[in-house]
Design an enzyme around this catalytic site. Structure first.
Site, PDB file in Angstrom:
ATOM      1  N   LYS A  46       0.840  -1.194   0.000  1.00 41.94           N
ATOM      2  CA  LYS A  46       0.000   0.000   0.000  1.00 41.94           C
ATOM      3  C   LYS A  46       0.877   1.246   0.000  1.00 41.94           C
ATOM      4  O   LYS A  46       2.093   1.177   0.172  1.00 41.94           O
ATOM      5  CB  LYS A  46      -0.927  -0.007   1.216  1.00 41.94           C
ATOM      6  CG  LYS A  46      -0.199  -0.003   2.554  1.00 41.94           C
ATOM      7  CD  LYS A  46      -1.164  -0.089   3.719  1.00 41.94           C
ATOM      8  CE  LYS A  46      -0.410  -0.075   5.048  1.00 41.94           C
ATOM      9  NZ  LYS A  46      -1.323  -0.092   6.206  1.00 41.94           N
ATOM     10  N   TYR A 266      15.617  30.957   6.486  1.00 47.14           N
ATOM     11  CA  TYR A 266      14.421  31.675   6.935  1.00 47.14           C
ATOM     12  C   TYR A 266      14.442  31.914   8.441  1.00 47.14           C
ATOM     13  O   TYR A 266      14.856  31.047   9.218  1.00 47.14           O
ATOM     14  CB  TYR A 266      13.165  30.877   6.588  1.00 47.14           C
ATOM     15  CG  TYR A 266      12.738  30.980   5.143  1.00 47.14           C
ATOM     16  CD1 TYR A 266      12.401  32.207   4.588  1.00 47.14           C
ATOM     17  CD2 TYR A 266      12.652  29.852   4.343  1.00 47.14           C
ATOM     18  CE1 TYR A 266      11.991  32.311   3.261  1.00 47.14           C
ATOM     19  CE2 TYR A 266      12.247  29.936   3.011  1.00 47.14           C
ATOM     20  CZ  TYR A 266      11.924  31.177   2.489  1.00 47.14           C
ATOM     21  OH  TYR A 266      11.526  31.268   1.178  1.00 47.14           O
TER      22      TYR A 266
END
Length: 380
Positions: A46, A266
């Site tokens: 999956k 940042y």
């Protein structure tokens, strides 16, 4: 006049290269199969094969002898069926309304999670006069999917509700299999054993990756490992019995000298404690390199660790390479983010998460290089 030029190779254009060793995936499946024997070993693929590519992984495992595959959603099952025409594919997500014809046409086996789905599939079987296969999930303590204790009571009192269904498997799922000392697994085992004793006889599947290592009492008739196939340690706190399956290398885009007190990234979140050098790499949180790794993560350059500094950007990370020799880091060089020196579980620990999330977050912008498992390469 026509000017001809050679196009650049995808690996040269990418900010990072993800190398996926299908031979290692196969080796992990074989190790798990040996531990499960004589019970067979399925494979859970999956979430696009836990981020590695379900088609490639599925083909490699089918070539090695795996004949049962589990996915979570019907669309995953359909994509896998396109790559694997022959093996059994089971869909854990149940039987959504108006999908029965799709299950039948593409030979997908539903995992039925409540009595409403059992009744609906039985009606499909009777309508088609065919005992179509299905697995039935019994909830033994997770309280997510599966027949509740009351529904088990109801079904055991009236097993005719299964009439017409080709009952392929009873299954349940362990909540604490990766905690070997937890009493929860033993409690679930007792509930599962008691439940199947009251129900029509069919093979039983109980053990996930970590459950396989709890002992033969948990193996029953089919193991269905997931994350262990992809190299994540199914026995936390102990040596990893699996082999690594991926390596992630990011490309250095630029190297710059920075002075004492200068800030990086940042928010000016990192201030240089001394003069040094910063390397900027072409990968970021948009590629699945977690933002939480800012100021916590490490990379390796030619076997030497270098700390991630500053905040992780969408497309870039910055690394302090002051401790490396001049010329050791130059634009274009590949730097190890995940690999022999930084296993998936180590990166997950630094990020404050688990190996599952690291794998399933692997970005689509990486250049993917599949090695080993020739059958799997055809799917790429």
């Amino acid at each position: 006049m026509t000017i001809e030029c050679a196009l650049s190779a995808p690996a040269d254009r990418a900010g990072a290269i993800l190398t996926i060793d299908l031979g290692a995936v196969v080796e992990n499946w074989r190790r798990l199969s040996a531990r499960l024997s004589p019970a067979p070993c399925a494979a859970v693929v999956k979430a696009d094969g836990y981020g590695l590519g379900a088609a490639a992984v599925g083909r490699a495992l089918f070539g090695a002898g795996c004949t049962r595959f589990f996915v979570a959603q019907l669309d995953e099952a359909l994509a896998l069926r396109a790559a694997l025409p022959d093996p059994q594919i089971l869909c854990l997500g149940g039987l959504p309304a108006r999908t029965d014809s799709t299950f039948v046409h593409h030979r997908i086996t539903p995992v039925l999670n409540h009595l409403g789905e059992v009744d609906a599939w039985a009606a499909v079987c009777r309508e088609r006069n065919t005992a179509l296969p299905a697995a039935i999930h019994i909830d033994t303590g997770m309280n997510r999917l599966g027949l509740s204790p009351a529904e088990v009571d109801e079904l055991s009192a009236d097993p005719t509700r299964l009439t017409g269904i080709g009952l392929d498997l009873w299954m349940s799922h362990l909540a604490c299999a990766d905690e070997a000392e937890s009493p929860v697994s033993g409690e679930q085992l007792a509930r599962m054993t008691a439940a199947v004793a009251r129900l029509p006889k069919a093979p039983v599947s109980f053990a996930n990756s970590s459950g396989i290592f709890l002992g033969s009492a948990y193996h029953f008739d089919l193991g269905r490992p997931g994350v262990a196939l992809y190299g994540v340690n199914p026995t936390p706190g102990k040596p990893n019995p699996m082999v690594p399956t991926i390596r992630l290398d990011a490309r250095v885009l630029q190297v710059r000298s920075v002075d004492l007190g200068m800030t990086v990234g940042y928010g000016a979140a990192h201030r240089m404690p001394r003069a040094g050098r910063i390397a900027t790499l072409g990968v970021g949180y948009a590629d699945g390199y977690f933002r939480s790794l800012g100021a916590r993560g490490h990379v390796f350059v030619d076997g030497v660790p270098a700390p991630v500094v500053g905040r992780i950007s969408m497309d870039l990370i910055t690394v302090d390479v002051s401790g490396l020799a001049d010329g050791a880091v130059v634009p274009g060089k590949l730097v190890e983010l995940i690999g022999p020196n930084r296993p998936v579980d180590t990166v997950a620990e630094e990020a404050g998460t688990i190996g599952y999330e690291i794998l399933t977050s692997l970005g689509r912008r990486y250049h993917r290089d599949y090695t080993g498992g020739d059958a799997g390469k055809k799917a790429v």
